[in-house]
Design an enzyme around this catalytic site. Structure first.
Site, PDB file in Angstrom:
ATOM      1  N   HIS A  38     -42.215 -54.882  20.367  1.00  0.00           N
ATOM      2  CA  HIS A  38     -42.289 -55.837  19.171  1.00  0.00           C
ATOM      3  C   HIS A  38     -41.309 -54.838  17.472  1.00  0.00           C
ATOM      4  O   HIS A  38     -42.653 -54.810  16.854  1.00  0.00           O
ATOM      5  CB  HIS A  38     -43.454 -56.863  19.242  1.00  0.00           C
ATOM      6  CG  HIS A  38     -43.489 -58.187  17.905  1.00  0.00           C
ATOM      7  ND1 HIS A  38     -42.184 -58.263  17.865  1.00  0.00           N
ATOM      8  CD2 HIS A  38     -44.291 -58.955  18.176  1.00  0.00           C
ATOM      9  CE1 HIS A  38     -42.862 -59.137  17.012  1.00  0.00           C
ATOM     10  NE2 HIS A  38     -43.616 -59.570  17.235  1.00  0.00           N
ATOM     11  N   ASP A  55     -54.983 -56.342  19.870  1.00  0.00           N
ATOM     12  CA  ASP A  55     -53.954 -58.126  20.460  1.00  0.00           C
ATOM     13  C   ASP A  55     -54.199 -58.442  21.314  1.00  0.00           C
ATOM     14  O   ASP A  55     -55.368 -58.323  21.955  1.00  0.00           O
ATOM     15  CB  ASP A  55     -52.411 -57.283  20.590  1.00  0.00           C
ATOM     16  CG  ASP A  55     -51.219 -58.543  20.690  1.00  0.00           C
ATOM     17  OD1 ASP A  55     -51.788 -59.790  20.413  1.00  0.00           O
ATOM     18  OD2 ASP A  55     -49.698 -58.549  21.229  1.00  0.00           O
ATOM     19  N   ARG A  98     -44.560 -59.029   6.917  1.00  0.00           N
ATOM     20  CA  ARG A  98     -43.619 -59.813   7.886  1.00  0.00           C
ATOM     21  C   ARG A  98     -42.239 -60.023   7.382  1.00  0.00           C
ATOM     22  O   ARG A  98     -41.584 -58.962   7.407  1.00  0.00           O
ATOM     23  CB  ARG A  98     -43.580 -60.610   8.861  1.00  0.00           C
ATOM     24  CG  ARG A  98     -44.492 -60.583   9.965  1.00  0.00           C
ATOM     25  CD  ARG A  98     -44.523 -59.268  11.115  1.00  0.00           C
ATOM     26  NE  ARG A  98     -43.438 -59.309  11.576  1.00  0.00           N
ATOM     27  CZ  ARG A  98     -43.382 -60.396  13.059  1.00  0.00           C
ATOM     28  NH1 ARG A  98     -44.349 -60.713  13.394  1.00  0.00           N
ATOM     29  NH2 ARG A  98     -42.122 -60.862  13.647  1.00  0.00           N
TER      30      ARG A  98
HETATM   31  N1  NVA Z   1     -48.368 -58.930  22.949  1.00  0.00           N
HETATM   32  C1  NVA Z   1     -48.536 -61.003  22.421  1.00  0.00           C
HETATM   33  C2  NVA Z   1     -47.254 -60.902  20.652  1.00  0.00           C
HETATM   34  C3  NVA Z   1     -47.936 -61.790  20.005  1.00  0.00           C
HETATM   35  C4  NVA Z   1     -46.716 -62.178  18.522  1.00  0.00           C
HETATM   36  C5  NVA Z   1     -47.500 -61.345  23.315  1.00  0.00           C
HETATM   37  O1  NVA Z   1     -46.440 -61.021  23.490  1.00  0.00           O
HETATM   38  O2  NVA Z   1     -47.352 -62.803  23.367  1.00  0.00           O
HETATM   39  N1   CP Z   2     -47.084 -61.611  15.030  1.00  0.00           N
HETATM   40  C1   CP Z   2     -46.176 -62.412  15.930  1.00  0.00           C
HETATM   41  O1   CP Z   2     -45.168 -62.084  16.029  1.00  0.00           O
HETATM   42  O2   CP Z   2     -46.304 -63.830  15.491  1.00  0.00           O
HETATM   43  P1   CP Z   2     -45.286 -65.014  16.160  1.00  0.00           P
HETATM   44  O3   CP Z   2     -45.579 -65.279  17.665  1.00  0.00           O
HETATM   45  O4   CP Z   2     -45.867 -66.251  15.859  1.00  0.00           O
HETATM   46  O5   CP Z   2     -43.913 -64.962  15.643  1.00  0.00           O
END
Ligand code: NVA
Ligand code: CP
Length: 293
Positions: free
Chosen positions: A127, A212, A280
């Protein structure tokens, strides 16, 4: 800078630091400009999103361009049209694409056939856009991250992976406290990344503590196994007390209070989570100017 942004290490360390500087600069300037006037960004998402979607849409608008959101159900892709054809067609009309995909391979396949920059808005592997915002938040408050100790608590997931890549590039010490069964172990091939099962070891004297969710999108089938394995990896006020007295706390959001964080941690005086979320927008505006401006 490479034409696609699929991982943090598509940038070298100078490019990454310049991007953070550019984001700081843009954040301090008037919101509205015409830098991307006439430019069009397509967003293709296979998974839910609040922050990523809104920040790219608003960012494009503030820069004078336009964005269009396409969920997988709205596209012929959802009915079997192949990625190659979809990517060739869409990229012949837009100036950039943001993809949120289940598989990272989809990002690679799309970018291989795209004539415009592709930005990874989250995959199962990484990400990178999130880490741009995290770095911006750190630099904004504390300056360079070089040589600092950063502690990650919990799942070694997509966000954690992008941190690990950033540690390599920006030369910070990245500590991950993770139960053995969810640790990447020897498969991990990065400098500056230390794996431990001990929260104490990871967090002690750190400058930044972050975490997270224990169950990322796509991991739902494992939810109860994960909740059990991570139960001693919650970040709470007592854990944060082990970090440096001026340490800050970040979380990419969405968060689950009572799981990876204690009930009130997001509003603790050390939390910068809501500024991080706003960042962001600023970090991605800088990325968009760089890639499609
Ligand atoms: N690790 C989480 C991040 C969400 C922004 C996911 O992949 O769901
Ligand atoms: N942190 C993040 O990417 O949030 P969303 O899943 O809401 O885009």
């Amino acid at each position: 800078m490479k034409s696609h942004f699929l991982d943090i290490n598509d940038l070298n360390s100078n490019e990454l630091e310049n991007l953070i500087d550019k984001a700081l600069d843009l954040k301090g300037k008037s919101k509205i400009s015409n830098i991307l006037q006439g430019k069009f960004l397509g967003l293709i998402f296979e998974k839910s999103s609040t922050r990523t979607r809104i920040s790219f849409e608003v960012g494009m608008t503030q820069l004078g361009g336009k964005a269009s959101f396409l969920s997988i159900q709205d596209l012929q892709l959802g009915r079997g049209e192949i990625i190659e054809d979809t990517s060739k067609v869409i990229s012949s009309m837009v100036d950039g694409l943001v993809l949120r995909t289940i598989e990272h391979q989809t990002q690679l396949d799309f970018s291989n056939h795209s004539s415009v920059p592709v930005i990874n808005g989250l995959s199962n592997k990484s990400h990178p856009c999130q880490i741009l915002a995290d770095l911006l938040t750190y630099y904004e408050e504390k300056g360079s991250i070089k040589g600092k100790k950063i502690a990650w608590c919990g799942d070694f997931n997509n966000v954690c992976y992008s941190y690990a890549q950033a540690a390599d590039l920006l030369d910070f010490e990245f500590w991950v406290a993770c139960p053995k069964e969810f640790s990447p172990g020897d498969s991990l091939d990065f400098n500056n990344v230390n794996l431990t099962t001990s929260m104490q070891e990871a967090v002690e004297d750190s400058d930044l503590v972050t975490t997270d969710v224990w169950v990322s999108m796509g991991d739902e089938n494992d939810a109860s196994k994960r909740e059990k394995a991570f139960k001693d990896y919650q970040v709470n006020e007592d854990i944060l007390d082990k970090a440096k007295s001026d340490a800050i706390f970040l979380h990419c959001l969405p968060a689950i209070r009572g799981q990876e964080i204690s009930e009130n941690l997001l509003t603790d005086s050390r939390s910068r989570v809501f500024r991080q979320a706003e960042n962001r927008l600023h970090a991605q505006k800088a990325l968009l100017v760089e890639l499609i401006g």
